[in-house]
Scaffold this motif. Sequence first.
Motif, PDB file in Angstrom:
ATOM      1  N   ALA A 146       0.828  -1.207   0.000  1.00  0.00           N
ATOM      2  CA  ALA A 146       0.000   0.000   0.000  1.00  0.00           C
ATOM      3  C   ALA A 146       0.861   1.255   0.000  1.00  0.00           C
ATOM      4  O   ALA A 146       0.573   2.228  -0.704  1.00  0.00           O
ATOM      5  CB  ALA A 146      -0.935  -0.010   1.203  1.00  0.00           C
ATOM      6  N   LEU A 147       1.939   1.249   0.783  1.00  0.00           N
ATOM      7  CA  LEU A 147       2.833   2.403   0.821  1.00  0.00           C
ATOM      8  C   LEU A 147       3.538   2.603  -0.522  1.00  0.00           C
ATOM      9  O   LEU A 147       3.770   3.739  -0.944  1.00  0.00           O
ATOM     10  CB  LEU A 147       3.862   2.245   1.945  1.00  0.00           C
ATOM     11  N   ALA A 192      17.471   7.730   5.028  1.00  0.00           N
ATOM     12  CA  ALA A 192      17.110   7.637   3.610  1.00  0.00           C
ATOM     13  C   ALA A 192      16.429   8.923   3.157  1.00  0.00           C
ATOM     14  O   ALA A 192      16.709   9.447   2.076  1.00  0.00           O
ATOM     15  CB  ALA A 192      16.194   6.435   3.382  1.00  0.00           C
ATOM     16  N   MET A 193      15.555   9.448   3.996  1.00  0.00           N
ATOM     17  CA  MET A 193      14.884  10.698   3.653  1.00  0.00           C
ATOM     18  C   MET A 193      15.866  11.860   3.613  1.00  0.00           C
ATOM     19  O   MET A 193      15.710  12.793   2.823  1.00  0.00           O
ATOM     20  CB  MET A 193      13.774  10.982   4.661  1.00  0.00           C
ATOM     21  N   SER A 194      16.904  11.813   4.457  1.00  0.00           N
ATOM     22  CA  SER A 194      17.890  12.899   4.459  1.00  0.00           C
ATOM     23  C   SER A 194      18.617  12.964   3.125  1.00  0.00           C
ATOM     24  O   SER A 194      18.967  14.056   2.649  1.00  0.00           O
ATOM     25  CB  SER A 194      18.894  12.714   5.602  1.00  0.00           C
ATOM     26  N   GLY A 200       9.393   4.873 -10.020  1.00  0.00           N
ATOM     27  CA  GLY A 200       9.538   3.598 -10.699  1.00  0.00           C
ATOM     28  C   GLY A 200      10.059   2.515  -9.777  1.00  0.00           C
ATOM     29  O   GLY A 200       9.565   1.374  -9.787  1.00  0.00           O
ATOM     30  N   ALA A 201      11.040   2.863  -8.935  1.00  0.00           N
ATOM     31  CA  ALA A 201      11.575   1.887  -7.985  1.00  0.00           C
ATOM     32  C   ALA A 201      10.517   1.481  -6.973  1.00  0.00           C
ATOM     33  O   ALA A 201      10.396   0.296  -6.615  1.00  0.00           O
ATOM     34  CB  ALA A 201      12.798   2.476  -7.285  1.00  0.00           C
ATOM     35  N   VAL A 243      13.804   1.867  -0.355  1.00  0.00           N
ATOM     36  CA  VAL A 243      13.954   1.998   1.103  1.00  0.00           C
ATOM     37  C   VAL A 243      12.741   2.682   1.724  1.00  0.00           C
ATOM     38  O   VAL A 243      12.216   2.249   2.763  1.00  0.00           O
ATOM     39  CB  VAL A 243      15.229   2.788   1.455  1.00  0.00           C
ATOM     40  N   LEU A 244      12.275   3.753   1.096  1.00  0.00           N
ATOM     41  CA  LEU A 244      11.277   4.616   1.728  1.00  0.00           C
ATOM     42  C   LEU A 244       9.936   3.946   2.017  1.00  0.00           C
ATOM     43  O   LEU A 244       9.320   4.254   3.036  1.00  0.00           O
ATOM     44  CB  LEU A 244      11.078   5.879   0.879  1.00  0.00           C
TER      45      LEU A 244
END
Length: 420
Positions: A154-155, A244-246, A283-284, A343-344
Amino acid sequence: MDNVAVQSPPAARDARSATEEPTGFDRFRVIVVLGALIALGPLTIDMYLPALPAIGNDLQASASTVQLTLTGTLLGLGIGQLLIGPFSDIVGRRLPLIVGTVLHIAASVACLFAPNIAVLGTLRALQGVGAAATMVVALAVVRDLFSGRAAATALSRLMLVMGVAPILAPSLGGAILLAGSWRGVFGALAVLGAILQVVAIFALKESLPPERRQAAQFRPVLRTYRQLITDRDFVLLAIVAALAMSALFSYISGSSFVLQEQFGLDQQAFGVVFGVGAVALIGASQFNVVLLNRYSPKQIVFAALIAATAAGLVLTALTTTGTGGLYGFIVPMWLVLGAMGFVLPNAPALALSRHGEAAGTAAALLGAGQFGLGALIAPLVGLLGNDGPAMAITMTGGAAVALLALGVVVRLGGTTEPAV
């Protein structure tokens, strides 16, 4: 280490069993609505990026000072989630969402009349608080309705819908700048906020029934936060998600200066190149859904962080030596962003799966960590020089430290996988 059957905490399993997962068209509708709502955060962050140099010239502020307005937005997003997450566990998801969107609209209108960079930065922080409601509530609703691999899927789908925002936002901002000044960007954000307010009111049902809500008391909120920060696996995955967000925010904060001032792109060309990075990320995240049929979320995160670190080292070498020019910057950057697309969605899904009994608070802590670290990274890129090497170093550093953190903790005892 991924073949060991590990169960989620009992409270999380009970919370999951209380709500039937949506299927078919209902599942599609929920994801589209949540994607539209969660897009307000990226739109608020990205839409004014082409205007950063113009804002500096108009308000007589340096590049690093202008970047602090982005820091203000990220701080607002982080702090807002810490406040709104527990509140949504107490009163349900809809009320905080509606109130937060109203705040975002009001702050956007006020930005139209900001007389100096200090006022603009303050209003941007309020914008961030308002947008935080859409982001933390969307994550909490996902956890209310989905679990395990279904939550990760879902994410990933949310990232597809949400990913349209960073593709379109700089181009929309550039088009507005062609027709007027940078202040028009905030007028457009006010209109978008109003549209999403209508979506929140009429298209999103309450996902947290009264019997599953937390007590309206201060001590239980603190107890829930204490429970979260003493869960080593949750903290680990929150740190990985934040790092990862950084890396992503390093790109966001520095790209307008690097691409426009260092490589000489105009505002419209910048929007196109910036969108290429968003396409890699999206896309990833969608291919991630295919990989989840064969690999665990934890395995995907490990592989993606290794790839991101390797691509980041190449990016650092090429930008430091000036090899390859614009393409020497874009191609490895595209690879780093693509790796982060794996990752996100997976790191937050793993973390949220452990605490379904307090999904709003857990989502708030995750979001606060991500945007809080992003708030520190945004001015760091400027302080290091606002050029290609500065971006490369901060992005590679975030990926490498995330990989190291995950590897060390797994070696000490291993992270848990959600029951699926």
